[in-house]
Scaffold this motif. Sequence first.
Motif, short mmCIF file in Angstrom:
data_model
loop_
_atom_site.label_atom_id
_atom_site.label_comp_id
_atom_site.label_asym_id
_atom_site.label_seq_id
_atom_site.Cartn_x
_atom_site.Cartn_y
_atom_site.Cartn_z
N LEU A 169 0.83 -1.21 0.00
CA LEU A 169 0.00 0.00 0.00
C LEU A 169 0.87 1.26 0.00
CD1 LEU A 169 -2.71 -1.18 2.56
CD2 LEU A 169 -2.93 -1.04 0.06
N GLN A 170 2.00 1.21 0.73
CA GLN A 170 2.91 2.35 0.74
C GLN A 170 3.53 2.57 -0.63
OE1 GLN A 170 4.05 4.62 3.59
NE2 GLN A 170 4.19 5.54 1.57
N MET A 171 3.95 1.47 -1.28
CA MET A 171 4.53 1.59 -2.62
C MET A 171 3.51 2.11 -3.62
SD MET A 171 7.67 0.70 -2.29
CE MET A 171 8.66 -0.15 -1.05
N ARG A 172 2.26 1.64 -3.49
CA ARG A 172 1.20 2.14 -4.38
C ARG A 172 0.99 3.63 -4.18
NH1 ARG A 172 -0.89 0.83 -8.97
NH2 ARG A 172 -1.28 -1.35 -8.35
N ALA A 173 1.06 4.10 -2.94
CA ALA A 173 0.91 5.53 -2.67
C ALA A 173 2.08 6.32 -3.25
CB ALA A 173 0.80 5.76 -1.16
N TRP A 174 3.31 5.80 -3.09
CA TRP A 174 4.48 6.49 -3.66
C TRP A 174 4.38 6.55 -5.18
CZ3 TRP A 174 8.82 3.73 -0.40
CH2 TRP A 174 8.84 4.28 0.89
N TYR A 175 3.94 5.44 -5.77
CA TYR A 175 3.80 5.41 -7.23
C TYR A 175 2.76 6.44 -7.68
CZ TYR A 175 2.13 3.87 -11.78
OH TYR A 175 1.73 3.84 -13.09
N SER A 176 1.63 6.49 -7.00
CA SER A 176 0.57 7.44 -7.38
C SER A 176 1.06 8.88 -7.25
CB SER A 176 -0.67 7.22 -6.51
OG SER A 176 -1.19 5.92 -6.70
N ASP A 177 1.84 9.15 -6.18
CA ASP A 177 2.38 10.49 -6.00
C ASP A 177 3.36 10.83 -7.12
OD1 ASP A 177 2.81 12.91 -4.28
OD2 ASP A 177 4.84 12.09 -4.21
N ALA A 178 4.20 9.86 -7.50
CA ALA A 178 5.16 10.09 -8.59
C ALA A 178 4.43 10.33 -9.90
CB ALA A 178 6.10 8.89 -8.71
N GLU A 179 3.33 9.62 -10.12
CA GLU A 179 2.53 9.83 -11.33
C GLU A 179 1.93 11.22 -11.36
OE1 GLU A 179 1.54 8.60 -14.14
OE2 GLU A 179 2.63 6.73 -14.17
N ARG A 180 1.44 11.69 -10.22
CA ARG A 180 0.84 13.02 -10.15
C ARG A 180 1.86 14.11 -10.43
NH1 ARG A 180 -1.94 10.83 -5.72
NH2 ARG A 180 -0.41 11.71 -4.28
N ARG A 181 3.09 13.89 -9.99
CA ARG A 181 4.13 14.91 -10.16
C ARG A 181 4.85 14.83 -11.48
NH1 ARG A 181 8.17 14.12 -7.10
NH2 ARG A 181 7.60 12.23 -5.99
N LYS A 182 4.54 13.80 -12.26
CA LYS A 182 5.30 13.58 -13.51
C LYS A 182 5.23 14.76 -14.46
CE LYS A 182 3.91 10.28 -16.22
NZ LYS A 182 3.67 8.92 -16.78
N PRO A 183 4.07 15.36 -14.74
CA PRO A 183 4.06 16.50 -15.65
C PRO A 183 4.89 17.67 -15.16
CG PRO A 183 1.85 15.62 -15.35
CD PRO A 183 2.72 14.96 -14.33
N ARG A 184 4.87 17.89 -13.82
CA ARG A 184 5.63 19.00 -13.27
C ARG A 184 7.12 18.73 -13.34
NH1 ARG A 184 3.02 19.36 -8.82
NH2 ARG A 184 4.49 18.46 -7.31
N ASP A 185 7.52 17.43 -13.21
CA ASP A 185 8.93 17.08 -13.28
C ASP A 185 9.46 17.13 -14.70
OD1 ASP A 185 8.90 16.66 -10.63
OD2 ASP A 185 8.69 14.48 -10.71
N ALA A 186 8.58 16.96 -15.67
CA ALA A 186 9.01 16.85 -17.06
C ALA A 186 9.57 18.17 -17.57
CB ALA A 186 7.86 16.42 -17.94
#
Length: 421
Positions: free
Chosen positions: A404-421
């Motif tokens: 569940l923690q990894m899923r949350a980290w993955y979801s957070d990374a997905e949300r930030r992906k456009p901003r990181d790009a």
Amino acid sequence: MPRTLILCPTHDHADTLFASVASVRAQQDPDWELVVICDGAPDRSIEILEATRAADPRVRFVAHPKGARLGEAYRDPIVRGSDAEFICHIGDDDLWCDTHLGVMRRMLENADYAMQGTLECEAGGTWVWNFAHSGTNGARALAHHDPPAIPTAGLNPFAVRRAAYERLESGWRPAPPGLGSDVNMCVQYVRRDDMRIASSAVTSFVKLPSRLKRQAFNPTERLIDLMPVLAQINRESYLPGCRRDAVIGTPVMRALYHADAGACASLEAALAMIGIRAVAPQAAPGIVTGADMMDVPLTPSQSLQCRMAWLLLRVGCTRSADQELAVTAAQGISWLLTPYLETWGQYAPDPALEAARRLRRAHVETEVMTAFIIRTLILQRDLSAAEAELSAASDTWADTGWFLQMRAWYSDAERRKPRDA
């Protein structure tokens, strides 16, 4: 002036000062001055220190508004305004045994800079012993890396001659982002050829880290957490017993990796590469100056842990190494694979990731390896691979806390992906 100046930076722990300062006042060597440097500390800290000053004039404090980073710049004027021969350091929530100053002075008899081991008591009660040889050529070379590094550091375990401090280019100053305050200070000594370095795995203090469970403690709860250790720390058998019960921390793994000790054909040779010689567990840790071999007493379990760290670096080198690691990890220490892999992954994420995949294919701690693989892929921003791993793992581990923690980290990374790009 007293022979030893002790620096204690403090920010918001307040009540823990009762315990840390008490451990200083209990020193068998009474020739010291303690300066507590209040870096934006609350009024409660000032009240405690005023009362302590009234009871013991060897303790004084200076109050400042919150400074940059950990207020390191406030420490330099204290050192330069002192005539003390030695400088030691204590964290505001750490505890010294009553021989600590004596140990540090013995280490500095023929040295300018001394680094001893660290005993940490985790919130769950697990003892961790961190140590490394700071005087080897390999260890000193690390200080010249970009960013600079050393095998082990910390506020409590290092002490210096004040004359050596005055030879530094800058001394205490705010550390750059991403670099620890203690590392930033210690590398200034380690990278200089004119500094004599003393090393030992001896431990004469205890650290109860704030991370994880203790992060939620208020100052009073932190003090309550410290008091049982303070009540026992000066018993002759207490620290040696804790050391023998401790697990071997990650500095050994870090040193083995940087020394390329995975190429060694035996554990003894690998430890020799990092300046360590294992001796009987009842022996006392040795103190060495320069690059001489450092004697470290290891129990059979601790030797096994060192062996696992070495074998981890050998995964893929030979089929027998993989098999030996599987057998070793199965002897009750498999949970250490995660911190050892994470330490390796800080410096070489791709080899560490490949080692985890090989171990999983060999059915070595499949769940642990899967968790490490997913976490590493998320940190590397390889989100498509992380998603595939999460999907494959969901059938078996979907309800576990780590998943569940990894899923949350993955979801957070997905949300930030456009901003990181």
